[in-house]
Design a protein around this motif. Sequence first.
Motif, short mmCIF file in Angstrom:
data_model
loop_
_atom_site.label_atom_id
_atom_site.label_comp_id
_atom_site.label_asym_id
_atom_site.label_seq_id
_atom_site.Cartn_x
_atom_site.Cartn_y
_atom_site.Cartn_z
N ARG A 54 16.08 5.39 11.46
CA ARG A 54 15.34 4.13 11.35
C ARG A 54 15.17 3.51 12.75
N ASP A 55 16.25 3.54 13.56
CA ASP A 55 16.20 2.92 14.89
C ASP A 55 15.27 3.69 15.84
N LYS A 56 15.24 5.02 15.70
CA LYS A 56 14.41 5.84 16.61
C LYS A 56 12.94 5.78 16.24
N ASN A 57 12.67 5.65 14.95
CA ASN A 57 11.28 5.78 14.50
C ASN A 57 10.56 4.47 14.27
N ARG A 58 11.22 3.34 14.52
CA ARG A 58 10.52 2.07 14.27
C ARG A 58 9.44 1.86 15.34
N ALA A 59 8.45 1.06 14.98
CA ALA A 59 7.30 0.86 15.88
C ALA A 59 7.67 0.01 17.09
N ALA B 34 21.20 -4.78 8.80
CA ALA B 34 20.75 -5.21 10.14
C ALA B 34 19.62 -4.31 10.63
N SER B 35 19.77 -3.01 10.43
CA SER B 35 18.76 -2.08 10.96
C SER B 35 17.43 -2.21 10.22
N LYS B 36 17.49 -2.72 8.99
CA LYS B 36 16.22 -2.95 8.26
C LYS B 36 15.50 -4.18 8.82
N LEU C 164 10.75 -11.09 14.50
CA LEU C 164 12.17 -11.44 14.47
C LEU C 164 12.83 -10.98 15.78
N ARG C 165 12.50 -9.79 16.23
CA ARG C 165 13.07 -9.28 17.49
C ARG C 165 12.71 -10.22 18.64
N LYS C 166 11.50 -10.77 18.59
CA LYS C 166 11.04 -11.67 19.65
C LYS C 166 11.93 -12.92 19.74
N LYS D 63 21.12 8.05 8.98
CA LYS D 63 19.98 7.28 8.43
C LYS D 63 19.62 6.13 9.37
N ARG D 64 20.65 5.49 9.91
CA ARG D 64 20.41 4.33 10.77
C ARG D 64 19.74 4.79 12.08
N ASP D 65 20.19 5.93 12.61
CA ASP D 65 19.57 6.45 13.84
C ASP D 65 18.10 6.75 13.61
N ASP E 212 26.97 -8.08 23.19
CA ASP E 212 26.95 -7.06 22.13
C ASP E 212 25.73 -7.39 21.27
N SER E 213 24.57 -6.81 21.64
CA SER E 213 23.33 -7.22 20.95
C SER E 213 23.33 -6.78 19.49
N GLY E 214 24.03 -5.68 19.18
CA GLY E 214 24.12 -5.25 17.78
C GLY E 214 24.77 -6.32 16.92
N ARG F 269 33.99 8.73 15.44
CA ARG F 269 34.30 7.52 16.23
C ARG F 269 34.04 6.27 15.40
N ARG F 270 32.93 6.27 14.66
CA ARG F 270 32.58 5.10 13.87
C ARG F 270 33.63 4.86 12.78
N LEU F 271 34.08 5.96 12.14
CA LEU F 271 35.07 5.84 11.08
C LEU F 271 36.37 5.24 11.62
N GLY G 145 23.29 -2.01 23.40
CA GLY G 145 22.41 -2.07 22.23
C GLY G 145 21.52 -0.85 22.13
N ARG G 146 20.27 -1.09 21.73
CA ARG G 146 19.31 0.01 21.56
C ARG G 146 18.15 -0.11 22.55
N ASP G 147 17.81 -1.37 22.92
CA ASP G 147 16.62 -1.60 23.74
C ASP G 147 16.95 -2.48 24.96
N MET G 148 18.21 -2.43 25.39
CA MET G 148 18.60 -3.28 26.52
C MET G 148 17.87 -2.85 27.81
N TYR H 158 22.20 -8.78 15.73
CA TYR H 158 21.43 -8.29 14.57
C TYR H 158 22.30 -8.27 13.31
N ARG H 159 23.57 -7.90 13.47
CA ARG H 159 24.47 -7.87 12.30
C ARG H 159 24.71 -9.29 11.77
N ALA H 160 24.98 -10.22 12.69
CA ALA H 160 25.25 -11.61 12.26
C ALA H 160 24.01 -12.18 11.57
#
Length: 221
Positions: free
Chosen positions: A183-188, A99-101, A108-110, A179-181, A32-34, A156-158, A129-132, A37-39
Amino acid sequence: MIPVLTLDGPSGVGKGTVASIVAQKLNWHQLDSGAIYRAFALAAMDCGIGIDNLDGLLELASKLDLEFKSNSDHAPLSVYLDKVDVTTELRTEKTATVASKYAQLAPLRKVLLVKQRQFQKPPGLVADGRDMGTVVFPDAPFKVFLTADPEERARRRLKQLQVGGNAGNISHTLDGVRKRDERDKNRAHSPLKPAKDALIIDTTNLTIDEVISKVMAIIEV
Ligand code: C5P
């Protein structure tokens, strides 16, 4: 070559649920890669290391003492940070937002990427995850990208937040998911996107069993 099934997609799409059921069916390991990031976000908040202190963040990431324990009943994995069970805190929308910030930082991702690849052990791995499929396991033989309408994902999240003992309301959750989507979609670095060779499944009107059947079908052929 140890087989990997990658399951990527936006927040609240149900990746975690699908991942744990499929991992149990196949008797494969689960990442669970998320949760990593959360931890990390929890640890950084605890230590008061802000997003502008990259050296401090990298040092913290390299020392992260993280342990996952699986539950037999398809419940999300329990997560231990420095031997303390942080599962409930980890699942809050606040932790996800922080986490998404941090997740936007390439160095850090590296560091966290190395930790994620260590989960690839016999007989196989289900990684969500997002980039598996795009970055962490680009050579995985099985790749799936799950989508669903934002309103359905917020519902579903609720539900997931409530099961996990956290409160929330639908409009606040929908706002957080959107908002999180963005940020996750538009990051470099390693943005949320399907791998070119991923099977895309729109789960908006599918039951969990229907999603599982479609995922299992690509592995069992
Ligand atoms: O999947 P989950 O909602 O637990 O992820 C929390 C956050 O961690 C995501 O919104 C995303 O910013 C980050 N994340 C990531 N790459 C992953 C998994 C999660 O950037 N592979």
